[in-house]
Design a protein around this motif. Structure first.
Motif, PDB file in Angstrom:
ATOM      1  N   ALA A  81     -23.104 -67.787-113.362  1.00  0.00           N
ATOM      2  CA  ALA A  81     -24.302 -67.153-113.915  1.00  0.00           C
ATOM      3  C   ALA A  81     -24.434 -65.786-113.255  1.00  0.00           C
ATOM      4  O   ALA A  81     -24.999 -65.654-112.171  1.00  0.00           O
ATOM      5  CB  ALA A  81     -25.528 -68.024-113.665  1.00  0.00           C
ATOM      6  N   SER A  82     -23.855 -64.790-113.902  1.00  0.00           N
ATOM      7  CA  SER A  82     -23.810 -63.444-113.336  1.00  0.00           C
ATOM      8  C   SER A  82     -24.370 -62.447-114.335  1.00  0.00           C
ATOM      9  O   SER A  82     -23.883 -62.364-115.463  1.00  0.00           O
ATOM     10  CB  SER A  82     -22.364 -63.055-113.014  1.00  0.00           C
ATOM     11  OG  SER A  82     -22.285 -61.697-112.627  1.00  0.00           O
ATOM     12  N   PRO A  83     -25.366 -61.670-113.933  1.00  0.00           N
ATOM     13  CA  PRO A  83     -25.802 -60.590-114.811  1.00  0.00           C
ATOM     14  C   PRO A  83     -24.642 -59.617-115.046  1.00  0.00           C
ATOM     15  O   PRO A  83     -23.716 -59.557-114.246  1.00  0.00           O
ATOM     16  CB  PRO A  83     -26.918 -59.903-114.035  1.00  0.00           C
ATOM     17  CG  PRO A  83     -27.283 -60.814-112.926  1.00  0.00           C
ATOM     18  CD  PRO A  83     -26.105 -61.699-112.675  1.00  0.00           C
ATOM     19  N   LEU A  84     -24.715 -58.890-116.121  1.00  0.00           N
ATOM     20  CA  LEU A  84     -23.707 -57.878-116.411  1.00  0.00           C
ATOM     21  C   LEU A  84     -23.988 -56.647-115.553  1.00  0.00           C
ATOM     22  O   LEU A  84     -25.042 -56.028-115.677  1.00  0.00           O
ATOM     23  CB  LEU A  84     -23.753 -57.500-117.896  1.00  0.00           C
ATOM     24  CG  LEU A  84     -22.683 -56.541-118.363  1.00  0.00           C
ATOM     25  CD1 LEU A  84     -21.342 -57.254-118.450  1.00  0.00           C
ATOM     26  CD2 LEU A  84     -23.046 -55.946-119.717  1.00  0.00           C
ATOM     27  N   TYR A  85     -23.083 -56.330-114.624  1.00  0.00           N
ATOM     28  CA  TYR A  85     -23.192 -55.140-113.771  1.00  0.00           C
ATOM     29  C   TYR A  85     -21.982 -54.263-114.058  1.00  0.00           C
ATOM     30  O   TYR A  85     -20.847 -54.697-113.829  1.00  0.00           O
ATOM     31  CB  TYR A  85     -23.172 -55.532-112.287  1.00  0.00           C
ATOM     32  CG  TYR A  85     -24.477 -56.035-111.710  1.00  0.00           C
ATOM     33  CD1 TYR A  85     -25.478 -56.592-112.492  1.00  0.00           C
ATOM     34  CD2 TYR A  85     -24.698 -55.961-110.349  1.00  0.00           C
ATOM     35  CE1 TYR A  85     -26.659 -57.062-111.943  1.00  0.00           C
ATOM     36  CE2 TYR A  85     -25.874 -56.425-109.780  1.00  0.00           C
ATOM     37  CZ  TYR A  85     -26.852 -56.974-110.585  1.00  0.00           C
ATOM     38  OH  TYR A  85     -28.010 -57.434-110.028  1.00  0.00           O
ATOM     39  N   TRP A  86     -22.226 -53.083-114.520  1.00  0.00           N
ATOM     40  CA  TRP A  86     -21.150 -52.164-114.833  1.00  0.00           C
ATOM     41  C   TRP A  86     -20.060 -52.852-115.661  1.00  0.00           C
ATOM     42  O   TRP A  86     -18.875 -52.762-115.365  1.00  0.00           O
ATOM     43  CB  TRP A  86     -20.585 -51.493-113.575  1.00  0.00           C
ATOM     44  CG  TRP A  86     -21.540 -50.461-113.077  1.00  0.00           C
ATOM     45  CD1 TRP A  86     -22.415 -50.588-112.041  1.00  0.00           C
ATOM     46  CD2 TRP A  86     -21.760 -49.181-113.636  1.00  0.00           C
ATOM     47  NE1 TRP A  86     -23.173 -49.462-111.922  1.00  0.00           N
ATOM     48  CE2 TRP A  86     -22.790 -48.562-112.894  1.00  0.00           C
ATOM     49  CE3 TRP A  86     -21.206 -48.471-114.700  1.00  0.00           C
ATOM     50  CZ2 TRP A  86     -23.266 -47.286-113.177  1.00  0.00           C
ATOM     51  CZ3 TRP A  86     -21.679 -47.211-114.970  1.00  0.00           C
ATOM     52  CH2 TRP A  86     -22.692 -46.632-114.219  1.00  0.00           C
ATOM     53  N   THR A 128     -28.113 -54.333-123.101  1.00  0.00           N
ATOM     54  CA  THR A 128     -27.505 -53.506-124.143  1.00  0.00           C
ATOM     55  C   THR A 128     -26.820 -54.416-125.157  1.00  0.00           C
ATOM     56  O   THR A 128     -27.025 -55.627-125.147  1.00  0.00           O
ATOM     57  CB  THR A 128     -26.509 -52.507-123.490  1.00  0.00           C
ATOM     58  OG1 THR A 128     -26.014 -51.620-124.479  1.00  0.00           O
ATOM     59  CG2 THR A 128     -25.378 -53.206-122.779  1.00  0.00           C
ATOM     60  N   GLU A 129     -26.001 -53.879-126.027  1.00  0.00           N
ATOM     61  CA  GLU A 129     -25.315 -54.671-127.038  1.00  0.00           C
ATOM     62  C   GLU A 129     -24.320 -55.636-126.384  1.00  0.00           C
ATOM     63  O   GLU A 129     -23.659 -55.312-125.402  1.00  0.00           O
ATOM     64  CB  GLU A 129     -24.552 -53.776-128.025  1.00  0.00           C
ATOM     65  CG  GLU A 129     -25.421 -52.805-128.796  1.00  0.00           C
ATOM     66  CD  GLU A 129     -25.668 -51.524-128.023  1.00  0.00           C
ATOM     67  OE1 GLU A 129     -24.804 -51.132-127.210  1.00  0.00           O
ATOM     68  OE2 GLU A 129     -26.729 -50.925-128.204  1.00  0.00           O
ATOM     69  N   ALA A 130     -24.198 -56.796-126.987  1.00  0.00           N
ATOM     70  CA  ALA A 130     -23.326 -57.843-126.440  1.00  0.00           C
ATOM     71  C   ALA A 130     -21.865 -57.418-126.359  1.00  0.00           C
ATOM     72  O   ALA A 130     -21.132 -57.900-125.497  1.00  0.00           O
ATOM     73  CB  ALA A 130     -23.455 -59.108-127.280  1.00  0.00           C
ATOM     74  N   LEU A 156     -24.814 -65.398-123.799  1.00  0.00           N
ATOM     75  CA  LEU A 156     -25.342 -64.055-123.594  1.00  0.00           C
ATOM     76  C   LEU A 156     -26.813 -64.001-123.980  1.00  0.00           C
ATOM     77  O   LEU A 156     -27.214 -64.546-125.007  1.00  0.00           O
ATOM     78  CB  LEU A 156     -24.585 -63.046-124.455  1.00  0.00           C
ATOM     79  CG  LEU A 156     -23.091 -62.896-124.194  1.00  0.00           C
ATOM     80  CD1 LEU A 156     -22.457 -62.046-125.286  1.00  0.00           C
ATOM     81  CD2 LEU A 156     -22.850 -62.280-122.830  1.00  0.00           C
ATOM     82  N   GLY A 157     -27.603 -63.332-123.162  1.00  0.00           N
ATOM     83  CA  GLY A 157     -29.004 -63.095-123.462  1.00  0.00           C
ATOM     84  C   GLY A 157     -29.358 -61.664-123.151  1.00  0.00           C
ATOM     85  O   GLY A 157     -28.726 -61.030-122.310  1.00  0.00           O
TER      86      GLY A 157
END
Length: 192
Positions: A81-86, A128-130, A156-157
């Protein structure tokens, strides 16, 4: 074998959007499915030191490395469970995956064989966009493929401010059935 889920929280923020989405998906698991939640921020790993081509001296094992390795090996289902970073996973998440390289060489563990056939899942929130999550999805799929694991994909959320993901009705609907799907064996794009 009964299913045992390990949720690895890769955010530096407790109760962030990624964790909220992962918890919504986990609520749908049957009651007899064991769940263990570990925050990588609360159990930090040292930087991974690649010793394959230099010294044969073993790197001293950090207590969090032992804890995470044992928790990983005890799980049938591993949820990153990792947020999207860069456009990819967070630093704590990447460091955890880097430690897989050390665990592959830990005497008496046979990490790769132990992980084969288990299932890797991903959950991420992005602002942002998936389509930009492709590198994160690729990282998780390719890691699973290398280990001979199944890959259940990435839930994805969308959310930036705390709690925003709870307004993403499509993500919440997908969360209701995310872990119920049959996960195929992970493959590299080349089909290997």
């Amino acid at each position: 074998m009964s299913r045992r889920f390990l949720f690895l929280l890769g955010s530096s923020r407790p109760d962030g959007n990624t964790e909220l989405l992962a918890r919504r998906a986990a609520e749908q698991l049957p009651e007899d499915v064991e769940q263990r939640w570990i925050s990588l921020a609360e159990h930090p790993l040292p930087d991974f030191e690649d010793r394959r081509h230099g010294t044969d001296a073993a790197q001293a094992e950090h207590e969090n490395s032992v804890l995470l390795r044992e928790a990983t090996l005890a799980a049938t289902d591993l949820v990153i469970a990792s947020p999207l970073y860069w456009y990819s996973v967070t630093t704590p998440t990447k460091r955890y995956l880097d430690h897989w390289s050390a665990w592959l060489r830990t005497p008496g563990v046979d990490f790769r064989a132990a992980m084969a056939g288990r299932t890797l899942w991903g959950v991420t929130a992005l602002a942002t966009e998936a389509v930009v999550a492709g590198p994160l999805i690729g990282t998780l799929n390719h890691s699973a493929a290398y280990m001979g694991m199944r890959f259940g994909g990435v839930l994805l959320g969308n959310g930036s401010k705390p709690g925003d993901v709870l307004n993403d009705s499509e993500a919440l609907a997908r969360a209701k059935t995310f872990f119920a799907q049959e996960a195929p064996l992970a493959r590299f794009p080349s089909g290997e």
